[in-house]
Write a protein that holds these residues in place. Sequence first.
Motif, PDB file in Angstrom:
ATOM      1  N   VAL A  71       0.664 -14.733  -1.012  1.00 14.83           N
ATOM      2  CA  VAL A  71       1.294 -13.511  -0.727  1.00 14.83           C
ATOM      3  C   VAL A  71       2.456 -13.655   0.069  1.00 14.83           C
ATOM      4  CG1 VAL A  71       0.637 -11.327   0.449  1.00 14.83           C
ATOM      5  CG2 VAL A  71      -0.887 -12.261  -0.951  1.00 14.83           C
ATOM      6  N   MET A 104       1.359   3.758  -6.080  1.00 12.77           N
ATOM      7  CA  MET A 104       1.528   2.319  -6.407  1.00 12.77           C
ATOM      8  C   MET A 104       2.321   1.510  -7.559  1.00 12.77           C
ATOM      9  SD  MET A 104       0.741   0.937  -3.333  1.00 12.77           S
ATOM     10  CE  MET A 104       0.920  -0.880  -3.771  1.00 12.77           C
ATOM     11  N   ASN A 105       2.634   2.517  -8.391  1.00 10.80           N
ATOM     12  CA  ASN A 105       2.956   2.311  -9.824  1.00 10.80           C
ATOM     13  C   ASN A 105       2.140   1.109 -10.521  1.00 10.80           C
ATOM     14  OD1 ASN A 105       5.191   2.576 -11.682  1.00 10.80           O
ATOM     15  ND2 ASN A 105       6.177   0.533 -11.064  1.00 10.80           N
ATOM     16  N   LEU A 106       0.955   1.358 -10.642  1.00 11.05           N
ATOM     17  CA  LEU A 106      -0.046   0.551 -11.362  1.00 11.05           C
ATOM     18  C   LEU A 106      -0.418   1.342 -12.456  1.00 11.05           C
ATOM     19  CD1 LEU A 106      -2.570  -0.605  -8.455  1.00 11.05           C
ATOM     20  CD2 LEU A 106      -0.858  -2.111  -9.653  1.00 11.05           C
ATOM     21  N   LEU A 107       0.011   2.647 -12.383  1.00 13.70           N
ATOM     22  CA  LEU A 107      -0.362   3.727 -13.534  1.00 13.70           C
ATOM     23  C   LEU A 107       0.932   4.474 -13.519  1.00 13.70           C
ATOM     24  CD1 LEU A 107      -3.688   5.519 -12.954  1.00 13.70           C
ATOM     25  CD2 LEU A 107      -3.002   4.055 -14.979  1.00 13.70           C
ATOM     26  N   ASN A 153       0.811  -6.700  -8.817  1.00 12.71           N
ATOM     27  CA  ASN A 153       1.815  -5.580  -9.307  1.00 12.71           C
ATOM     28  C   ASN A 153       1.930  -4.681  -7.942  1.00 12.71           C
ATOM     29  OD1 ASN A 153       2.820  -5.300 -12.179  1.00 12.71           O
ATOM     30  ND2 ASN A 153       0.689  -5.775 -12.160  1.00 12.71           N
ATOM     31  N   SER A 154       0.958  -5.030  -6.792  1.00 10.20           N
ATOM     32  CA  SER A 154       1.185  -4.351  -5.588  1.00 10.20           C
ATOM     33  C   SER A 154       2.080  -5.214  -4.885  1.00 10.20           C
ATOM     34  CB  SER A 154      -0.090  -4.159  -4.970  1.00 10.20           C
ATOM     35  OG  SER A 154      -1.099  -3.421  -5.787  1.00 10.20           O
ATOM     36  N   LEU A 155       2.490  -6.318  -5.169  1.00  7.32           N
ATOM     37  CA  LEU A 155       3.394  -7.073  -4.125  1.00  7.32           C
ATOM     38  C   LEU A 155       4.713  -6.720  -4.898  1.00  7.32           C
ATOM     39  CD1 LEU A 155       1.398 -10.627  -4.143  1.00  7.32           C
ATOM     40  CD2 LEU A 155       1.633  -9.058  -2.319  1.00  7.32           C
ATOM     41  N   PRO A 156       5.848  -7.111  -4.012  1.00  6.59           N
ATOM     42  CA  PRO A 156       7.188  -6.702  -4.480  1.00  6.59           C
ATOM     43  C   PRO A 156       7.662  -7.578  -5.795  1.00  6.59           C
ATOM     44  CG  PRO A 156       7.325  -7.743  -2.342  1.00  6.59           C
ATOM     45  CD  PRO A 156       5.741  -7.702  -2.670  1.00  6.59           C
ATOM     46  N   TYR A 157       6.873  -7.422  -6.628  1.00  3.31           N
ATOM     47  CA  TYR A 157       7.539  -8.283  -7.987  1.00  3.31           C
ATOM     48  C   TYR A 157       7.607  -7.032  -9.140  1.00  3.31           C
ATOM     49  CZ  TYR A 157       5.819 -12.727  -5.717  1.00  3.31           C
ATOM     50  OH  TYR A 157       5.619 -13.685  -5.033  1.00  3.31           O
ATOM     51  N   THR A 158       8.339  -7.175 -10.028  1.00  2.00           N
ATOM     52  CA  THR A 158       8.268  -6.318 -11.218  1.00  2.00           C
ATOM     53  C   THR A 158       7.735  -6.996 -12.239  1.00  2.00           C
ATOM     54  OG1 THR A 158      10.356  -7.494 -12.245  1.00  2.00           O
ATOM     55  CG2 THR A 158      10.942  -5.639 -10.516  1.00  2.00           C
ATOM     56  N   ARG A 159       7.234  -6.183 -13.048  1.00  2.00           N
ATOM     57  CA  ARG A 159       6.288  -6.678 -14.037  1.00  2.00           C
ATOM     58  C   ARG A 159       7.150  -7.591 -15.204  1.00  2.00           C
ATOM     59  NH1 ARG A 159       2.156  -1.829 -15.968  1.00  2.00           N
ATOM     60  NH2 ARG A 159       1.750  -1.231 -13.780  1.00  2.00           N
ATOM     61  N   PRO A 209       5.167 -15.550   0.466  1.00  2.00           N
ATOM     62  CA  PRO A 209       6.445 -15.682  -0.049  1.00  2.00           C
ATOM     63  C   PRO A 209       7.069 -14.591  -0.712  1.00  2.00           C
ATOM     64  CG  PRO A 209       5.002 -17.528  -0.861  1.00  2.00           C
ATOM     65  CD  PRO A 209       4.245 -16.532   0.183  1.00  2.00           C
ATOM     66  N   ALA A 210       6.179 -13.701  -1.122  1.00  2.00           N
ATOM     67  CA  ALA A 210       6.647 -12.545  -1.934  1.00  2.00           C
ATOM     68  C   ALA A 210       7.272 -11.550  -0.981  1.00  2.00           C
ATOM     69  CB  ALA A 210       5.259 -11.730  -2.582  1.00  2.00           C
ATOM     70  N   TYR A 211       7.042 -11.617   0.358  1.00  2.00           N
ATOM     71  CA  TYR A 211       7.689 -10.711   1.070  1.00  2.00           C
ATOM     72  C   TYR A 211       8.985 -11.281   1.942  1.00  2.00           C
ATOM     73  CZ  TYR A 211       3.776  -7.411   0.349  1.00  2.00           C
ATOM     74  OH  TYR A 211       2.916  -6.558  -0.092  1.00  2.00           O
ATOM     75  N   GLU A 235      11.918  -0.860  -7.758  1.00  2.00           N
ATOM     76  CA  GLU A 235      10.591  -1.246  -7.656  1.00  2.00           C
ATOM     77  C   GLU A 235      10.268  -2.274  -6.494  1.00  2.00           C
ATOM     78  OE1 GLU A 235       8.435  -2.352 -10.921  1.00  2.00           O
ATOM     79  OE2 GLU A 235       6.724  -2.306 -10.014  1.00  2.00           O
ATOM     80  N   LYS A 236      11.251  -3.229  -6.372  1.00  2.00           N
ATOM     81  CA  LYS A 236      10.875  -4.243  -5.337  1.00  2.00           C
ATOM     82  C   LYS A 236      11.118  -3.877  -3.959  1.00  2.00           C
ATOM     83  CE  LYS A 236      11.886  -8.467  -6.415  1.00  2.00           C
ATOM     84  NZ  LYS A 236      12.373  -9.766  -6.865  1.00  2.00           N
ATOM     85  N   LYS A 296      -3.096   4.948  -7.384  1.00  2.00           N
ATOM     86  CA  LYS A 296      -2.419   3.853  -8.409  1.00  2.00           C
ATOM     87  C   LYS A 296      -1.121   4.369  -8.937  1.00  2.00           C
ATOM     88  CE  LYS A 296      -6.615   1.599 -10.203  1.00  2.00           C
ATOM     89  NZ  LYS A 296      -7.472   1.611 -11.091  1.00  2.00           N
ATOM     90  N   PHE A 333      -0.690  -2.613   1.657  1.00  2.00           N
ATOM     91  CA  PHE A 333      -1.707  -1.936   0.574  1.00  2.00           C
ATOM     92  C   PHE A 333      -3.272  -2.625   0.942  1.00  2.00           C
ATOM     93  CE2 PHE A 333       0.085  -5.415  -1.717  1.00  2.00           C
ATOM     94  CZ  PHE A 333      -0.923  -6.048  -2.048  1.00  2.00           C
ATOM     95  N   ALA A 354      -1.895  -0.484 -17.798  1.00  2.00           N
ATOM     96  CA  ALA A 354      -2.357   0.533 -16.873  1.00  2.00           C
ATOM     97  C   ALA A 354      -3.473  -0.453 -16.125  1.00  2.00           C
ATOM     98  CB  ALA A 354      -2.809   1.674 -16.947  1.00  2.00           C
ATOM     99  N   PHE A 355      -3.270  -0.447 -14.642  1.00  2.00           N
ATOM    100  CA  PHE A 355      -4.330  -1.301 -13.972  1.00  2.00           C
ATOM    101  C   PHE A 355      -5.279  -0.375 -13.140  1.00  2.00           C
ATOM    102  CE2 PHE A 355      -0.852  -4.044 -14.637  1.00  2.00           C
ATOM    103  CZ  PHE A 355      -1.207  -4.692 -15.369  1.00  2.00           C
ATOM    104  N   ASN A 371       7.873 -18.491  -6.604  1.00  2.00           N
ATOM    105  CA  ASN A 371       6.688 -18.157  -5.875  1.00  2.00           C
ATOM    106  C   ASN A 371       5.354 -17.983  -6.664  1.00  2.00           C
ATOM    107  OD1 ASN A 371       7.827 -18.659  -3.485  1.00  2.00           O
ATOM    108  ND2 ASN A 371       8.350 -16.367  -3.411  1.00  2.00           N
ATOM    109  N   LYS A 403       8.096  -1.704  -2.757  1.00  2.00           N
ATOM    110  CA  LYS A 403       6.930  -2.531  -2.497  1.00  2.00           C
ATOM    111  C   LYS A 403       7.218  -3.467  -1.406  1.00  2.00           C
ATOM    112  CE  LYS A 403       4.680  -2.112  -6.951  1.00  2.00           C
ATOM    113  NZ  LYS A 403       4.647  -2.681  -8.370  1.00  2.00           N
ATOM    114  N   GLU A 404       8.388  -3.955  -1.133  1.00  2.00           N
ATOM    115  CA  GLU A 404       8.661  -4.731   0.203  1.00  2.00           C
ATOM    116  C   GLU A 404       8.011  -3.762   1.471  1.00  2.00           C
ATOM    117  OE1 GLU A 404       9.780  -7.437   0.990  1.00  2.00           O
ATOM    118  OE2 GLU A 404      10.772  -8.293  -0.818  1.00  2.00           O
TER     119      GLU A 404
END
Lengths: 288, 201
Positions: A100, A50-53, B62-68, A102-104, A71-72, A47, A80, B200-201, B3, A75-76
């Motif tokens: 999902v 992945m920057n979740l934590l 948050n795992s996709l390429p987006y910022t918070r 269109p995010a990439y 960050e972007k 985590k 995961f 935190a997730f 999106n 993650k591009e």
Amino acid sequence: MENVIEIKNVTKRFKGFSVENINFHVKQGFVTGFIGANGAGKSTTIKMIMNLLKPDSGEVKVFGLDYKTHEKEIKERIGFVYDGNVFFEGLNLKDIKRIVAPAYKNWDDAIFHQYVDQFELPLNKAVKTFSKGMQMKASLAIALSHHAELIIMDEPTAGLDPIFRRELLDLLQELMIDGKRTIFFSTHITSDLDRIADYIAFIQSGELVFNQTIHDVVENYVIVKGGLDLLDRDTEKDFIHIHRASTGFEALTDNSGAVQATFGDNVIIERASLEDIMYYLKGGLSHV
Amino acid sequence: MFNLIRRDVILQKRQLLFFIPVILVFIIAGAPPILTFLVASIFIPFNTYAYDEKVETNILLNSLPYTRKEIIASRYLGAIVYMILAICVTSLALFVFDTPFTMTDIGISSGLFLLFSALTFPLFQILKPGYITTVVLISFILLTFLTRPVGLFVTEHLTGIIDLIINLSVAILYTGATLITMGIYLTSWGITTVIYQRKAF
């Protein structure tokens, strides 16, 4: 860039559990297996990657970049796969893809459909009706469809039947052929790693025990069996953990060379499996 | 970002089937247009939260390429986008059913919607998942019921304020109300972003 993931002095504390001062890196172009018992800190570490934590202190870099500023971009380039289903349960795979994809920037529909065909996934059925194995395949199809350079998986083989586990490992092996991809995955099923891992990172009670090539692990860690009369303060030094029984002792060492020199032919030296290592180290990190 | 806003429609395809009937029920029941506009506006943005309170959804986003920052911005901008769309559809429905309404109705209802969103969005980030929908529903019902008594109380006891407001010109009144609403909305946006970035997730 040699290291895809770099973790420096990372500490994260929770109530009753903490990951303390972890240092390690994941090399580009290799499969690194991340092992440890349940609750050892594997998911917490993933985590943080992945920057979740966010770590309380220390530094996490992916592709040499910092999450604060890139960050972007980071993650591009990551695909995961998590232990549970993170996709909207009520949706079918087609709609999930619609959300999902269109995010990439690099999403590749052709590859996605190729995996959907290969895994025989239904596009129009709600994901919640999928079996555990199918959910895993769906996550994998999504993770692999945007030309990710780094694939991070948290317990991808947990709960899968043996046949699909093997299929998955074969698939991961195929993915590695081009040599540019990096796979980092956690598991507590150590037999997965014998087949595909190049490096093994082992975490226990929030501390990293080692991060070595699988070859080094096999070379250095051995199980030693012999009579109790061979043990004294000096000879015990090289053992990590000793199990004594009336019939003799069985011990784990991370220094097979030294043990060989000390005991010679008086003991039986056997290869230690990852499971042996995990089992013996559970007795504590300190040298006996 | 677009999106993330569009995602709501994909998620709520089925719920959207109820959208028109619900509006029609309000119109046919003779509900005041303000209320109809308000309910229509709330429909999509708050339905989204029923999904987003789940941890899994946050892990995915948050795992996709987006910022918070972007994730929160999409909620706040999305609320405005869907409010505008809802107002258009509702106006059309009101027009078809020959129910009179004014621009003031639209103005007041969108103001109320934005205020309601501004007050509840940060709460979504603080409250434990599972309680959120209940809290919002109850607070919405309470607010609806309390508006009248509170209004009466103000008219009876706080005549000073009423006089002040009455003496203001309509233009100033509307501009003031718009500015205050916008201010509260933007503040709420900022607060939610700060809270979300620390999660935190």
